[in-house]
Design a protein around this motif. Structure first.
Motif, PDB file in Angstrom:
ATOM      1  N   LEU A   1     -58.571 -72.757 -57.295  1.00 22.89           N
ATOM      2  CA  LEU A   1     -57.740 -73.921 -56.749  1.00 22.89           C
ATOM      3  C   LEU A   1     -56.607 -73.109 -55.598  1.00 22.89           C
ATOM      4  O   LEU A   1     -56.143 -73.958 -55.000  1.00 22.89           O
ATOM      5  CB  LEU A   1     -57.013 -74.459 -57.864  1.00 22.89           C
ATOM      6  CG  LEU A   1     -57.811 -75.435 -58.578  1.00 22.89           C
ATOM      7  CD1 LEU A   1     -57.130 -75.825 -59.659  1.00 22.89           C
ATOM      8  CD2 LEU A   1     -58.339 -76.786 -57.857  1.00 22.89           C
ATOM      9  N   ALA A   2     -56.334 -71.851 -55.703  1.00 22.59           N
ATOM     10  CA  ALA A   2     -55.453 -71.179 -54.699  1.00 22.59           C
ATOM     11  C   ALA A   2     -55.810 -71.125 -53.521  1.00 22.59           C
ATOM     12  O   ALA A   2     -55.002 -70.704 -52.597  1.00 22.59           O
ATOM     13  CB  ALA A   2     -55.196 -69.975 -55.497  1.00 22.59           C
ATOM     14  N   PHE A   3     -57.285 -70.983 -53.446  1.00 22.21           N
ATOM     15  CA  PHE A   3     -57.870 -70.996 -52.151  1.00 22.21           C
ATOM     16  C   PHE A   3     -58.709 -71.897 -51.563  1.00 22.21           C
ATOM     17  O   PHE A   3     -59.858 -71.911 -51.887  1.00 22.21           O
ATOM     18  CB  PHE A   3     -58.512 -69.330 -51.976  1.00 22.21           C
ATOM     19  CG  PHE A   3     -57.719 -68.281 -52.294  1.00 22.21           C
ATOM     20  CD1 PHE A   3     -56.845 -67.842 -51.494  1.00 22.21           C
ATOM     21  CD2 PHE A   3     -57.788 -67.811 -53.890  1.00 22.21           C
ATOM     22  CE1 PHE A   3     -55.854 -66.794 -51.996  1.00 22.21           C
ATOM     23  CE2 PHE A   3     -56.966 -66.765 -54.102  1.00 22.21           C
ATOM     24  CZ  PHE A   3     -56.020 -66.354 -53.279  1.00 22.21           C
ATOM     25  N   VAL A   4     -58.116 -72.737 -50.613  1.00 23.19           N
ATOM     26  CA  VAL A   4     -58.953 -73.592 -50.301  1.00 23.19           C
ATOM     27  C   VAL A   4     -60.023 -73.417 -49.339  1.00 23.19           C
ATOM     28  O   VAL A   4     -59.475 -72.736 -48.120  1.00 23.19           O
ATOM     29  CB  VAL A   4     -58.207 -75.007 -49.591  1.00 23.19           C
ATOM     30  CG1 VAL A   4     -58.915 -76.098 -49.121  1.00 23.19           C
ATOM     31  CG2 VAL A   4     -57.046 -75.444 -50.592  1.00 23.19           C
TER      32      VAL A   4
ATOM     33  N   LYS B   1     -58.111 -89.240 -55.294  1.00 20.81           N
ATOM     34  CA  LYS B   1     -58.968 -88.617 -54.340  1.00 20.81           C
ATOM     35  C   LYS B   1     -59.744 -89.634 -53.758  1.00 20.81           C
ATOM     36  O   LYS B   1     -60.074 -89.688 -52.674  1.00 20.81           O
ATOM     37  CB  LYS B   1     -59.704 -87.408 -54.883  1.00 20.81           C
ATOM     38  CG  LYS B   1     -60.296 -86.690 -53.656  1.00 20.81           C
ATOM     39  CD  LYS B   1     -60.837 -85.467 -54.445  1.00 20.81           C
ATOM     40  CE  LYS B   1     -60.990 -84.478 -52.969  1.00 20.81           C
ATOM     41  NZ  LYS B   1     -62.453 -83.952 -53.005  1.00 20.81           N
TER      42      LYS B   1
ATOM     43  N   MET C   1     -62.335 -81.494 -56.873  1.00 19.37           N
ATOM     44  CA  MET C   1     -60.895 -81.393 -56.157  1.00 19.37           C
ATOM     45  C   MET C   1     -61.132 -80.609 -54.846  1.00 19.37           C
ATOM     46  O   MET C   1     -60.350 -80.663 -53.765  1.00 19.37           O
ATOM     47  CB  MET C   1     -59.885 -80.591 -56.879  1.00 19.37           C
ATOM     48  CG  MET C   1     -59.408 -81.479 -58.054  1.00 19.37           C
ATOM     49  SD  MET C   1     -59.239 -83.434 -58.025  1.00 19.37           S
ATOM     50  CE  MET C   1     -59.678 -83.913 -59.676  1.00 19.37           C
ATOM     51  N   MET C   2     -61.773 -79.462 -54.871  1.00 22.68           N
ATOM     52  CA  MET C   2     -62.130 -78.511 -53.900  1.00 22.68           C
ATOM     53  C   MET C   2     -63.146 -79.057 -52.712  1.00 22.68           C
ATOM     54  O   MET C   2     -63.453 -78.270 -51.748  1.00 22.68           O
ATOM     55  CB  MET C   2     -62.414 -77.171 -54.356  1.00 22.68           C
ATOM     56  CG  MET C   2     -61.325 -76.591 -55.254  1.00 22.68           C
ATOM     57  SD  MET C   2     -59.967 -76.317 -54.403  1.00 22.68           S
ATOM     58  CE  MET C   2     -60.562 -74.575 -53.661  1.00 22.68           C
ATOM     59  N   ASP C   3     -63.645 -80.141 -52.945  1.00 24.95           N
ATOM     60  CA  ASP C   3     -64.857 -80.696 -52.289  1.00 24.95           C
ATOM     61  C   ASP C   3     -66.205 -79.528 -52.290  1.00 24.95           C
ATOM     62  O   ASP C   3     -66.666 -79.174 -51.183  1.00 24.95           O
ATOM     63  CB  ASP C   3     -64.434 -80.936 -50.888  1.00 24.95           C
ATOM     64  CG  ASP C   3     -63.549 -81.972 -50.704  1.00 24.95           C
ATOM     65  OD1 ASP C   3     -63.995 -83.105 -51.441  1.00 24.95           O
ATOM     66  OD2 ASP C   3     -62.631 -81.945 -49.899  1.00 24.95           O
TER      67      ASP C   3
ATOM     68  N   ASP D   1     -63.622 -74.499 -47.169  1.00 31.92           N
ATOM     69  CA  ASP D   1     -64.627 -75.817 -46.846  1.00 31.92           C
ATOM     70  C   ASP D   1     -65.966 -75.218 -47.158  1.00 31.92           C
ATOM     71  O   ASP D   1     -66.436 -74.147 -47.023  1.00 31.92           O
ATOM     72  CB  ASP D   1     -64.459 -76.194 -45.363  1.00 31.92           C
ATOM     73  CG  ASP D   1     -64.407 -77.639 -45.635  1.00 31.92           C
ATOM     74  OD1 ASP D   1     -64.548 -78.240 -46.563  1.00 31.92           O
ATOM     75  OD2 ASP D   1     -64.621 -77.989 -44.090  1.00 31.92           O
TER      76      ASP D   1
ATOM     77  N   ALA E   1     -54.946 -83.760 -53.681  1.00 35.89           N
ATOM     78  CA  ALA E   1     -55.761 -83.708 -55.247  1.00 35.89           C
ATOM     79  C   ALA E   1     -55.622 -82.620 -55.978  1.00 35.89           C
ATOM     80  O   ALA E   1     -55.297 -82.586 -57.132  1.00 35.89           O
ATOM     81  CB  ALA E   1     -57.300 -83.786 -54.713  1.00 35.89           C
TER      82      ALA E   1
ATOM     83  N   ARG F   1     -57.493 -83.026 -50.024  1.00 36.53           N
ATOM     84  CA  ARG F   1     -57.715 -82.075 -50.951  1.00 36.53           C
ATOM     85  C   ARG F   1     -56.209 -81.548 -51.352  1.00 36.53           C
ATOM     86  O   ARG F   1     -56.216 -81.350 -52.305  1.00 36.53           O
ATOM     87  CB  ARG F   1     -58.583 -80.793 -50.002  1.00 36.53           C
ATOM     88  CG  ARG F   1     -59.287 -80.112 -50.859  1.00 36.53           C
ATOM     89  CD  ARG F   1     -60.338 -79.421 -50.235  1.00 36.53           C
ATOM     90  NE  ARG F   1     -60.041 -78.983 -48.869  1.00 36.53           N
ATOM     91  CZ  ARG F   1     -61.070 -78.991 -47.857  1.00 36.53           C
ATOM     92  NH1 ARG F   1     -62.066 -79.366 -48.113  1.00 36.53           N
ATOM     93  NH2 ARG F   1     -60.653 -78.565 -46.732  1.00 36.53           N
TER      94      ARG F   1
ATOM     95  N   ASN G   1     -49.173 -73.009 -56.926  1.00 30.00           N
ATOM     96  CA  ASN G   1     -50.397 -73.751 -56.165  1.00 30.00           C
ATOM     97  C   ASN G   1     -49.652 -75.046 -55.988  1.00 30.00           C
ATOM     98  O   ASN G   1     -49.968 -75.478 -54.594  1.00 30.00           O
ATOM     99  CB  ASN G   1     -51.585 -74.115 -57.074  1.00 30.00           C
ATOM    100  CG  ASN G   1     -52.629 -72.847 -56.937  1.00 30.00           C
ATOM    101  OD1 ASN G   1     -52.355 -71.833 -55.969  1.00 30.00           O
ATOM    102  ND2 ASN G   1     -53.529 -72.892 -57.938  1.00 30.00           N
TER     103      ASN G   1
ATOM    104  N   ASP H   1     -57.187 -69.687 -60.092  1.00 27.40           N
ATOM    105  CA  ASP H   1     -57.321 -68.894 -58.681  1.00 27.40           C
ATOM    106  C   ASP H   1     -58.377 -69.668 -57.950  1.00 27.40           C
ATOM    107  O   ASP H   1     -58.163 -69.238 -56.528  1.00 27.40           O
ATOM    108  CB  ASP H   1     -58.208 -67.892 -59.385  1.00 27.40           C
ATOM    109  CG  ASP H   1     -56.989 -66.548 -59.833  1.00 27.40           C
ATOM    110  OD1 ASP H   1     -55.726 -66.925 -59.926  1.00 27.40           O
ATOM    111  OD2 ASP H   1     -57.482 -65.699 -60.733  1.00 27.40           O
TER     112      ASP H   1
ATOM    113  N   LYS I   1     -47.470 -74.739 -52.808  1.00 23.99           N
ATOM    114  CA  LYS I   1     -48.449 -74.276 -51.626  1.00 23.99           C
ATOM    115  C   LYS I   1     -49.109 -75.515 -51.064  1.00 23.99           C
ATOM    116  O   LYS I   1     -49.092 -75.651 -49.752  1.00 23.99           O
ATOM    117  CB  LYS I   1     -49.289 -73.235 -52.063  1.00 23.99           C
ATOM    118  CG  LYS I   1     -50.174 -72.740 -51.067  1.00 23.99           C
ATOM    119  CD  LYS I   1     -51.086 -71.480 -51.572  1.00 23.99           C
ATOM    120  CE  LYS I   1     -52.415 -71.246 -50.898  1.00 23.99           C
ATOM    121  NZ  LYS I   1     -53.354 -70.582 -51.540  1.00 23.99           N
ATOM    122  N   TYR I   2     -49.443 -76.441 -51.763  1.00 24.94           N
ATOM    123  CA  TYR I   2     -50.266 -77.440 -50.863  1.00 24.94           C
ATOM    124  C   TYR I   2     -49.548 -78.531 -50.821  1.00 24.94           C
ATOM    125  O   TYR I   2     -50.046 -79.713 -50.113  1.00 24.94           O
ATOM    126  CB  TYR I   2     -51.231 -77.856 -52.125  1.00 24.94           C
ATOM    127  CG  TYR I   2     -52.399 -76.839 -52.116  1.00 24.94           C
ATOM    128  CD1 TYR I   2     -52.937 -76.301 -51.131  1.00 24.94           C
ATOM    129  CD2 TYR I   2     -52.616 -76.256 -53.390  1.00 24.94           C
ATOM    130  CE1 TYR I   2     -54.023 -75.455 -51.102  1.00 24.94           C
ATOM    131  CE2 TYR I   2     -53.652 -75.353 -53.439  1.00 24.94           C
ATOM    132  CZ  TYR I   2     -54.359 -74.779 -52.462  1.00 24.94           C
ATOM    133  OH  TYR I   2     -55.390 -73.783 -52.320  1.00 24.94           O
TER     134      TYR I   2
END
Lengths: 115, 143
Positions: free
Chosen positions: A37-40, B27, A61-63, A42, B44, B41, B114, A35, B117-118
């Motif tokens: 990872l589903a919403f990038v 990454k 992975m998400m910074d 920043d 990754a 991102r 996911n 969940d 999506k990316y």
């Protein structure tokens, strides 16, 4: 808000110190990493009750700059080491998930997405 | 194209805690090469979800990555059980992961959705009892 503010608001304890001056724009609270990872978003902080290395990998992975472990959960040495090498700040707070999220929200941090 | 940078990683199926090592390494490489952070991102996250899938369902496998100036191509290959119904597996919330995986934060049926999506292109080749090849392409800006 910066990482240091998150620490203060949640009356937290630093377990692994990264850049405490890094700006935080949004937050995400979940125990389901998929969940997250589903919403990038920043410059986010991740609040979770899950304690395993995949939490750090997800943040990587998400910074994400910072992970908050709620309900006083303490990550083990392998998790701390992983966060150290990634420069991610780990914070422990005694607050439960709902309260921790609420405190950050009322102090101006948003979820970063419109419903 | 001859100017691609090729990377190869083996993914161990035995240690869930190490899942994501290959994605983290890719990454890092993309960052060094100067690609933009949004594209990095996307690569990754998609690769990480796929790597997790590989460990959960297929006892590991390998990943081949080709980095071009305008795109990143990833092949994730395993000798797992194969995917019986790809369409179903693509639905958000559908999962065949065992319960112990859920306690680790995965298995919510969000992996393949996911990944789709990316990525800009995603292709699944799967044969029951033989394995699965997952091809991913992410379009990136010139570094």
């Amino acid at each position: 808000m910066i990482v240091k503010d998150v620490l203060d608001i949640l009356e937290g304890e630093i377990i692994c110190e990264g850049d405490l001056d890094q700006e935080i724009k949004t937050a995400c609270g979940s125990d389901m990493m998929s969940d997250v990872l589903a919403f990038v978003k920043d410059q986010s902080v991740l609040l979770t009750g899950l304690v395993n290395p995949q939490v750090v990998r997800t943040a990587e992975m998400m910074d994400m700059a910072c992970i908050v472990f709620v309900r006083g959960k303490m990550p083990d040495e392998s998790i701390i080491k992983l966060a150290e090498t990634r420069g991610i700040t780990l914070i422990k707070t005694r607050f439960r998930m709902f309260t921790a999220c609420g405190l950050l929200y009322t102090n101006g941090l948003s979820g970063g997405t419109k419903v | 194209m001859s100017n691609a940078i090729h990377l190869h990683y083996d993914v161990s199926g035995e240690d869930f805690t190490r899942a994501g090592e290959a994605s983290g390494a890719v990454k890092k490489t993309l960052k060094k090469l100067g690609y933009n952070s949004d594209a990095i991102r996307r690569v990754a996250i998609a690769m990480y979800e796929a790597e997790i899938n590989m460990v959960i369902h297929a006892d590991g496998g390998f990943v081949d990555i080709d980095i071009y100036p305008d795109r990143v191509e990833v092949l994730l290959s395993d000798h797992g059980p194969g995917i019986p119904d790809v369409e179903k597996a693509m639905q958000e919330g559908f999962s065949t992961a065992p319960d112990n995986v859920r306690t680790l934060g995965f298995g919510a049926g969000m992996g393949l959705p996911n990944i789709k999506k990316y990525t800009d292109d995603m292709r699944i080749e799967t044969t029951i009892g033989v394995g699965t090849n997952l091809y991913l392409t992410v379009i990136v800006n010139q570094p």
